[in-house]
Design a protein around this motif. Structure first.
Motif, PDB file in Angstrom:
ATOM      1  N   LYS A  81       0.816  -1.215   0.000  1.00  0.00           N
ATOM      2  CA  LYS A  81       0.000   0.000   0.000  1.00  0.00           C
ATOM      3  C   LYS A  81       0.854   1.272   0.000  1.00  0.00           C
ATOM      4  O   LYS A  81       2.028   1.257   0.364  1.00  0.00           O
ATOM      5  CB  LYS A  81      -0.907   0.014   1.238  1.00  0.00           C
ATOM      6  N   ASP A  82       0.220   2.371  -0.402  1.00  0.00           N
ATOM      7  CA  ASP A  82       0.828   3.698  -0.339  1.00  0.00           C
ATOM      8  C   ASP A  82       0.396   4.344   0.969  1.00  0.00           C
ATOM      9  O   ASP A  82      -0.803   4.473   1.242  1.00  0.00           O
ATOM     10  CB  ASP A  82       0.368   4.557  -1.518  1.00  0.00           C
ATOM     11  N   ARG A 129       4.375  -0.194   0.058  1.00  0.00           N
ATOM     12  CA  ARG A 129       4.929   0.009  -1.282  1.00  0.00           C
ATOM     13  C   ARG A 129       5.643   1.355  -1.375  1.00  0.00           C
ATOM     14  O   ARG A 129       6.744   1.454  -1.935  1.00  0.00           O
ATOM     15  CB  ARG A 129       3.811  -0.047  -2.327  1.00  0.00           C
ATOM     16  N   SER A 130       5.019   2.386  -0.823  1.00  0.00           N
ATOM     17  CA  SER A 130       5.629   3.708  -0.787  1.00  0.00           C
ATOM     18  C   SER A 130       5.232   4.388   0.501  1.00  0.00           C
ATOM     19  O   SER A 130       4.153   4.116   1.058  1.00  0.00           O
ATOM     20  CB  SER A 130       5.201   4.557  -1.987  1.00  0.00           C
ATOM     21  N   ARG A 181      -4.266  10.344  -2.545  1.00  0.00           N
ATOM     22  CA  ARG A 181      -3.109   9.609  -3.062  1.00  0.00           C
ATOM     23  C   ARG A 181      -2.818   8.340  -2.269  1.00  0.00           C
ATOM     24  O   ARG A 181      -2.139   7.436  -2.769  1.00  0.00           O
ATOM     25  CB  ARG A 181      -1.885  10.540  -3.047  1.00  0.00           C
ATOM     26  N   PHE A 182      -3.357   8.209  -1.040  1.00  0.00           N
ATOM     27  CA  PHE A 182      -2.862   7.181  -0.134  1.00  0.00           C
ATOM     28  C   PHE A 182      -3.951   6.189   0.277  1.00  0.00           C
ATOM     29  O   PHE A 182      -5.116   6.533   0.439  1.00  0.00           O
ATOM     30  CB  PHE A 182      -2.243   7.827   1.106  1.00  0.00           C
TER      31      PHE A 182
END
Length: 272
Positions: A61-62, A83-84, A126-127
């Motif tokens: 996941k972000d 993931r980021s 974005r997350f």
């Protein structure tokens, strides 16, 4: 005491944290952390937060951490498979420390200097997960407005995870003559003010920008989350302390106080 405007409190808190940054580096803990982050599985998260993040799901996941301080917790998210990771803080001095830690790590988080109330629009929706840990909510003058900005960072169906000190604990002063007697109202409106550097243990006897610590009831936090469009799916209170060691005295009491809590709230999915 005159209550500062929201803008003054936010700016003064930023300056206070910048004034305090060097005191956090001048410690054995900092030097040990520089070595620890070089390990790919580095994590400073305790079992409570680790278990909750595994339950929510961070793998692949972000993730954004809002109020990331020196980035140690942001770096820890990679051990859970993120993931980021993006860490956001308004203290440039602490973000310098975060980037120094990241330079010793095999991971590559992004660190952004911003006031949560003025986030770059590229962070909106974005997350998958937004993380808030101890010592973030109380720096915010308006908890409802803060949570509205937090919610904007999440994708549809994304989750906010909070692990914070229980506001009931703010009623007690661990350094008073009787630390078990309520010292302040649970419904206190005016902030606590400090004009010395912000450190986790002891005090530094020198002048610093004023810092303003606001008390928010659980009701205010729940209401702020709901009004921000978030649906609360988890709330749990704990008898252990997740803040400075001088609060450890409140643990393992016959008449036990709630000392911290976890909360998960999600944005509505765009899929009907």
């Amino acid at each position: 005491m005159e209550v500062p405007t929201k803008e003054k409190a936010i700016a003064s808190n930023r300056d206070a944290w910048n004034d305090s940054a060097q005191h956090h580096k001048d410690t054995p803990e900092w030097r040990a952390r520089l070595d620890a982050v070089s390990h790919g599985d580095f994590s400073c998260l305790d079992d409570t937060l680790t278990g909750l993040l595994q339950q929510v799901g961070v793998d692949g996941k972000d993730v954004v951490q809002l109020g990331c301080n020196n980035g140690r917790e942001s770096l820890s998210l990679f051990a859970l498979g993120a993931r980021s990771v993006v860490g956001v803080d308004q203290s440039g001095a602490f973000l310098d420390q975060a980037r120094e830690l990241a330079s010793r790590s095999s991971h590559q988080p992004e660190f952004i200097e911003a006031d949560i109330h003025h986030l770059p629009t590229e962070l909106h929706q974005r997350f998958d997960v937004a993380l808030i840990t101890i010592g973030v909510l109380n720096w915010m003058p308006d908890i409802g407005e803060f949570l509205r900005h937090v919610a904007q960072t999440l994708k549809p169906g994304g989750s906010l995870v909070i692990y914070e000190t229980h506001p009931f604990l703010e009623m007690f002063d661990p350094e008073s003559a009787d630390p078990y007697r309520p010292d302040s109202s649970y419904f206190r409106r005016e902030p606590f003010v400090q004009d010395q550097p912000i450190v986790y243990e002891g005090k530094v006897e020198q002048q610093a920008s004023a810092s303003y610590w606001f008390v928010h009831t659980l009701g205010a936090i729940f209401t702020g989350a709901v009004e921000a469009g978030l649906q609360i799916s988890h709330f749990k209170e704990y008898p252990h302390s997740n803040r400075e060691e001088l609060y450890d005295k409140y643990q393992q009491q016959k008449a036990q106080l709630p000392l911290c809590y976890t909360l998960v709230a999600a944005t509505r999915s765009s899929v009907k």
